[in-house]
Design an enzyme around this catalytic site. Structure first.
Site, PDB file in Angstrom:
ATOM      1  N   ASN A   9       0.820  -1.340  -0.060  1.00  0.00           N
ATOM      2  CA  ASN A   9      -0.125  -0.011  -0.061  1.00  0.00           C
ATOM      3  C   ASN A   9       0.844   1.212  -0.178  1.00  0.00           C
ATOM      4  OD1 ASN A   9      -1.914   1.795   0.464  1.00  0.00           O
ATOM      5  ND2 ASN A   9      -2.172   1.451   2.560  1.00  0.00           N
ATOM      6  N   LYS A  11       0.171   4.219  -0.136  1.00  0.00           N
ATOM      7  CA  LYS A  11      -0.544   5.463   0.356  1.00  0.00           C
ATOM      8  C   LYS A  11      -0.453   6.771  -0.556  1.00  0.00           C
ATOM      9  CE  LYS A  11       0.297   3.619   4.956  1.00  0.00           C
ATOM     10  NZ  LYS A  11       0.289   3.455   6.317  1.00  0.00           N
ATOM     11  N   HIS A  96      -9.277   0.975   5.016  1.00  0.00           N
ATOM     12  CA  HIS A  96      -7.886   1.163   5.710  1.00  0.00           C
ATOM     13  C   HIS A  96      -8.356   1.949   6.937  1.00  0.00           C
ATOM     14  CE1 HIS A  96      -3.931   2.395   6.503  1.00  0.00           C
ATOM     15  NE2 HIS A  96      -3.753   1.325   5.856  1.00  0.00           N
ATOM     16  N   GLU A  98      -6.645   4.420   8.101  1.00  0.00           N
ATOM     17  CA  GLU A  98      -6.600   5.842   7.788  1.00  0.00           C
ATOM     18  C   GLU A  98      -8.025   6.554   7.301  1.00  0.00           C
ATOM     19  OE1 GLU A  98      -2.886   5.588   5.443  1.00  0.00           O
ATOM     20  OE2 GLU A  98      -1.845   4.908   7.511  1.00  0.00           O
ATOM     21  N   GLU A 169      -5.131  -5.113  10.791  1.00  0.00           N
ATOM     22  CA  GLU A 169      -4.053  -4.449  10.956  1.00  0.00           C
ATOM     23  C   GLU A 169      -4.368  -3.452  12.141  1.00  0.00           C
ATOM     24  OE1 GLU A 169      -2.102  -3.046   6.973  1.00  0.00           O
ATOM     25  OE2 GLU A 169      -4.095  -1.853   7.214  1.00  0.00           O
ATOM     26  N   GLY A 175       2.610   2.094  10.814  1.00  0.00           N
ATOM     27  CA  GLY A 175       3.300   3.205  10.343  1.00  0.00           C
ATOM     28  C   GLY A 175       4.284   3.688  11.831  1.00  0.00           C
ATOM     29  N   SER A 214       3.808  -2.210  10.124  1.00  0.00           N
ATOM     30  CA  SER A 214       5.017  -2.334  10.447  1.00  0.00           C
ATOM     31  C   SER A 214       5.741  -3.802  10.007  1.00  0.00           C
ATOM     32  CB  SER A 214       5.490  -1.930  11.854  1.00  0.00           C
ATOM     33  OG  SER A 214       4.945  -0.575  12.179  1.00  0.00           O
ATOM     34  N   GLY A 236       4.810   1.351   4.709  1.00  0.00           N
ATOM     35  CA  GLY A 236       6.120   1.832   4.456  1.00  0.00           C
ATOM     36  C   GLY A 236       7.389   1.085   3.660  1.00  0.00           C
TER      37      GLY A 236
HETATM   38  C1  PEP Z   1      -0.701   0.123   6.091  1.00  0.00           C
HETATM   39  O1  PEP Z   1      -0.860   1.241   5.701  1.00  0.00           O
HETATM   40  O2  PEP Z   1      -1.508  -0.709   5.900  1.00  0.00           O
HETATM   41  C2  PEP Z   1       0.544  -0.778   6.748  1.00  0.00           C
HETATM   42  C3  PEP Z   1       0.458  -1.523   7.348  1.00  0.00           C
HETATM   43  O3  PEP Z   1       1.479   0.360   7.022  1.00  0.00           O
HETATM   44  P1  PEP Z   1       3.072   0.203   7.738  1.00  0.00           P
HETATM   45  O4  PEP Z   1       3.435  -0.969   7.087  1.00  0.00           O
HETATM   46  O5  PEP Z   1       3.864   1.254   7.343  1.00  0.00           O
HETATM   47  O6  PEP Z   1       2.892  -0.149   9.077  1.00  0.00           O
END
Ligand code: PEP
Length: 251
Positions: A9, A11, A96, A98, A169, A175, A214, A236
């Site tokens: 992703n 983003k 998601h 966010e 998640e 993040g 992460s 990320g």
């Molecule tokens: C995500 O945005 O779905 C995610 C898991 O981000 P990160 O891997 O950066 O924690």
């Protein structure tokens, strides 16, 4: 029986130049194949560019979001499921954290987006997960159940899940550099699978459940070794060629 899946992703990150370099590196690194199905979800404006760059590779395209209206029309700024399909997207992320937190997406709206995506022929990646305070107050399962039930209890929702993907998640791990332990993640994944199994055990056995939060090359193998973890949704680390390749190879 369930093919692992690793989805990146991106983003709201990238430029024409950085995407060219990223896809070039991923294609070279995956030229001899991977056990996992590998998906990238660029910002919408770069989907077309990414589709061209992905030619002659097995990497699959996904969207990060879609409109909850099935028909095209007067919805300024939105992207229809049919448009994602037009540019070769196979998957689309819905719900998601966010989007839930920053754009006020409710369980009902997320379920509607899931339905529109699925009916159009896209495979939704349904994100669920608890906030830190919800985990600390023992509400993880209740929150995840509520988010999942919005889809499970829709007309045709259970059957749709067989061919869709769920991403667990934990919001506190997204993040932040804090990853759920493999045991913490496995517990919630098993809970999700069990909840689907209460409706249909055949569907539960087929649904791929990804972990997100992460994930890195260094922790992916341990997470993916758990019986109910079928891959990862990666933020990320999906922007860094070697990290993302390491995660793809860990499955
Ligand atoms: C995500 O945005 O779905 C995610 C898991 O981000 P990160 O891997 O950066 O924690």
């Amino acid at each position: 029986m369930r093919q692992p899946l690793v989805a990146g992703n991106w983003k709201m990150n990238g430029s024409k130049e950085s995407i060219q370099a990223l896809i070039g590196g991923l294609k070279a690194g995956l030229s001899s194949g991977a056990d996992a199905e590998v998906v990238v979800c660029p910002p919408a404006i770069y989907i077309s560019e990414t589709k061209v760059l992905l030619e002659e590779s097995s990497i699959v395209l996904g969207g990060q979001n879609l409109c909850d209206h099935a028909e095209q029309g007067a919805f300024t700024g939105e992207i229809a499921a049919s448009m994602l399909l037009d540019f070769g997207c196979k998957y689309v992320i819905v719900g998601h954290s966010e989007r839930r937190a920053l754009y006020g997406e409710t369980d009902a709206l997320v379920a509607e987006k899931f339905r529109v995506a699925y009916d159009a022929g896209l495979k939704p990646i349904l994100c669920v997960g608890e906030l830190l305070e919800e985990r600390e107050s023992g509400q993880t399962e209740a929150v995840v159940a509520r988010q999942l039930d919005a889809v499970l209890n829709m007309d045709g929702g259970v059957a749709a899940l067989a061919d869709s993907v769920i991403a667990y998640e934990p919001v506190w791990a997204i993040g932040t550099g804090k990853t759920a332990s493999p045991e913490q993640a496995q517990d919630v994944h098993a809970f999700i699978r069990q909840r689907i199994a209460e409706k249909d055990s055949g569907v539960a056995a087929k649904t791929r459940i990804l972990y997100g939060g992460s994930v890195k090359a260094g922790n992916a193998a341990e997470l993916f070794s758990k019986s109910d973890i079928d891959g990862g949704l990666v933020g990320g680390a999906s922007l860094i060629v070697d990290e993302f390749l390491g995660i793809c190879r860990a499955s």
